[in-house]
Design an enzyme around this catalytic site. Structure first.
Site, PDB file in Angstrom:
ATOM      1  N   CYS A  44       0.845  -1.211   0.000  1.00 51.26           N
ATOM      2  CA  CYS A  44       0.000   0.000   0.000  1.00 51.26           C
ATOM      3  C   CYS A  44       0.872   1.249   0.000  1.00 51.26           C
ATOM      4  CB  CYS A  44      -0.910  -0.021   1.226  1.00 51.26           C
ATOM      5  SG  CYS A  44      -1.753   1.548   1.508  1.00 51.26           S
ATOM      6  N   CYS A  47       0.355   3.316   3.471  1.00 48.77           N
ATOM      7  CA  CYS A  47       0.737   2.809   4.790  1.00 48.77           C
ATOM      8  C   CYS A  47       2.070   3.451   5.235  1.00 48.77           C
ATOM      9  CB  CYS A  47       0.887   1.287   4.753  1.00 48.77           C
ATOM     10  SG  CYS A  47      -0.656   0.383   5.006  1.00 48.77           S
ATOM     11  N   HIS A 108      -4.302   0.389   8.029  1.00 49.96           N
ATOM     12  CA  HIS A 108      -4.771   0.188   6.666  1.00 49.96           C
ATOM     13  C   HIS A 108      -6.246  -0.231   6.587  1.00 49.96           C
ATOM     14  CE1 HIS A 108      -4.170  -0.904   2.397  1.00 49.96           C
ATOM     15  NE2 HIS A 108      -4.900  -1.967   2.648  1.00 49.96           N
ATOM     16  N   ASN A 148     -13.598   9.250  -1.422  1.00 51.17           N
ATOM     17  CA  ASN A 148     -14.230   8.175  -2.174  1.00 51.17           C
ATOM     18  C   ASN A 148     -14.008   6.904  -1.384  1.00 51.17           C
ATOM     19  OD1 ASN A 148     -15.117   9.640  -4.361  1.00 51.17           O
ATOM     20  ND2 ASN A 148     -13.229   9.340  -5.505  1.00 51.17           N
ATOM     21  N   SER A 156      -9.177   3.897  -5.341  1.00 52.09           N
ATOM     22  CA  SER A 156      -8.085   3.066  -5.835  1.00 52.09           C
ATOM     23  C   SER A 156      -7.342   2.370  -4.701  1.00 52.09           C
ATOM     24  CB  SER A 156      -7.108   3.926  -6.636  1.00 52.09           C
ATOM     25  OG  SER A 156      -6.658   5.019  -5.858  1.00 52.09           O
ATOM     26  N   HIS A 159      -7.020   2.064   1.985  1.00 51.40           N
ATOM     27  CA  HIS A 159      -6.453   2.756   3.148  1.00 51.40           C
ATOM     28  C   HIS A 159      -7.282   4.022   3.437  1.00 51.40           C
ATOM     29  CE1 HIS A 159      -2.784   3.226   5.751  1.00 51.40           C
ATOM     30  NE2 HIS A 159      -3.432   4.372   5.952  1.00 51.40           N
ATOM     31  N   HIS A 161      -8.407   7.429   3.703  1.00 52.25           N
ATOM     32  CA  HIS A 161      -7.810   8.697   3.281  1.00 52.25           C
ATOM     33  C   HIS A 161      -8.830   9.522   2.513  1.00 52.25           C
ATOM     34  CE1 HIS A 161      -7.558   6.481  -0.534  1.00 52.25           C
ATOM     35  NE2 HIS A 161      -7.314   7.631  -1.147  1.00 52.25           N
ATOM     36  N   GLN A 163      -9.066  13.123  -0.349  1.00 52.72           N
ATOM     37  CA  GLN A 163      -8.321  13.966  -1.263  1.00 52.72           C
ATOM     38  C   GLN A 163      -8.735  15.419  -1.082  1.00 52.72           C
ATOM     39  OE1 GLN A 163      -7.444  12.480  -5.194  1.00 52.72           O
ATOM     40  NE2 GLN A 163      -8.844  10.779  -4.846  1.00 52.72           N
ATOM     41  N   PHE A 308     -28.339   2.983 -10.349  1.00 56.12           N
ATOM     42  CA  PHE A 308     -27.661   3.511 -11.529  1.00 56.12           C
ATOM     43  C   PHE A 308     -28.333   4.801 -11.966  1.00 56.12           C
ATOM     44  CE2 PHE A 308     -26.478  -0.952 -11.640  1.00 56.12           C
ATOM     45  CZ  PHE A 308     -25.131  -0.864 -11.910  1.00 56.12           C
TER      46      PHE A 308
HETATM   47 ZN   LIG Z   1      -2.371   1.155   3.687  1.00 53.62          ZN
END
Ligand SMILES: [Zn+2]
Ligand SMILES: [Zn+2]
Ligand SMILES: [Zn+2]
Length: 341
Positions: A44, A47, A108, A148, A156, A159, A161, A163, A308
């Site tokens: 990752c 991490c 993680h 997200n 993607s 972990h 997080h 943005q 959808f």
């Molecule tokens: Zn991680």
């Protein structure tokens, strides 16, 4: 009966068709899937101590950790002026910005729902620090913080997080909401979301999900996504740096409460896009702007069955079957304690 509801923040309509929830479902159904929880993943790039692209190593961080995105969508450099297209219908202009990544926790496998309130409060503090620091850059006028969550939303990396995309121009969605709030303020001499909050609190059994001393989370009257929520401070304020210490702890608690109920709904780590709308950072006060968070989760009827946005929604306008009132009642009905705890 079918009807349409007005979204005063975006000045758009959503079609609501509650009678359709009776229609038989012959599509896919699924059971909850649980991912193996590992605290540290050597592959990752988020991490602690691991190598990122371009050879940088993450520090052995213990709390939150922020860094410039290795593959930023925006760059800080003044771009060269492009050649004019020769047509008023072929319009482009330079856009500068900064893209940051903020890790919520070294573990993680954690999510906001499984972090403690003090741990989430540290993330809230970091959101305020980042807003102030990036907002001070002379070419930055808007700071968009978003998370997200889950592969279904295109995340993607699992972990925990978020943005931070800071831009020279105010993006379309917050720009539309700002314009609506400004117009409402001028016409009504009061705040759109303060008035909306008062209307919701006059009938809290309708769409309220959770509340505490400083915050309210509800399924908005005009929600598009099945279990969409809007998180509002009770006090009128415009951005992260304006939050008091108590309001930051309160926000941490309400984020944990909302994400816990999401996870409990289908007993799965609930995917969503979440983000905050705060006032632009170019120095004007924007007194009419009421700070808030949107949660846009895609799930509809199970851990894998999503809504959808196709057909009429792409060509006409958003439509939903499950009413916001039913969605709120279901979120209120699940336990406030996480199913894995
Ligand atoms: Zn991680
Ligand atoms: Zn307000
Ligand atoms: Zn908004």
């Amino acid at each position: 009966m079918p009807h349409r509801r007005y979204n005063p923040l975006l000045r758009q309509w959503v079609l609501v068709s509650p009678q359709r929830t009776q229609r038989p479902w012959q599509g896919e159904t699924s059971a909850a899937v649980s991912a193996a929880a590992i605290a540290y993943d050597p592959t990752c790039y988020l991490c602690p101590t691991n190598a990122r692209m371009h050879g940088t190593h993450n520090p052995d961080y213990a709390g939150v950790f922020a860094f410039d995105n290795d593959f930023p969508a925006l760059l800080p450099d003044e771009p060269p002026a492009g050649a004019p297209s020769g047509s008023p219908l072929l319009v482009a202009e330079p856009e500068r910005g900064r893209c940051r990544v903020l890790c919520f926790h070294p573990n993680h496998s954690l999510t906001l729902a499984r972090m403690s309130v003090p741990e989430i409060a540290a993330v809230v503090d970091a959101w305020a620090v980042e807003t102030t620091a990036i907002g001070q850059l002379p070419y930055i006028n808007h700071v968009q913080i978003f998370e997200n969550r889950g592969a279904m939303m295109g995340a993607s990396n699992p972990h925990p997080h978020c943005q931070i995309w800071a831009t020279e121009h105010i993006p379309d969605e917050p720009l539309a909401e700002l314009a609506a709030q400004q117009a409402y303020q001028e016409e009504q001499k009061s705040c759109l979301l303060c008035d909306y909050l008062a209307a919701e609190l006059a009938q809290p059994e309708a769409r309220l999900v959770v509340e505490n001393e400083h915050w309210i989370a509800l399924v908005p009257y005009w929600a598009v996504w099945p279990f969409e929520t809007l998180v509002l401070p009770r006090r009128h304020l415009g951005d992260f740096p304006s939050l008091t210490a108590e309001e930051r702890t309160g926000l941490a608690a309400i984020l944990k409460a909302v994400t816990t109920r999401y996870d409990n709904l289908f007993q799965v780590s609930f995917p969503y896009t979440m983000g905050f709308h705060q006032r632009p950072t170019h120095g004007l006060s924007h007194e009419y702007m009421h700070f808030h968070a949107h949660f846009y989760p895609p799930l509809l009827r199970s851990a894998e069955i999503r809504k959808f946005m196709v057909g009429f929604e792409m060509l006409g306008q958003p439509q939903r079957d499950l009413t916001p009132e039913t969605a709120a009642a279901r979120l209120r009905a699940v336990a406030g304690k996480h199913y894995l705890d």
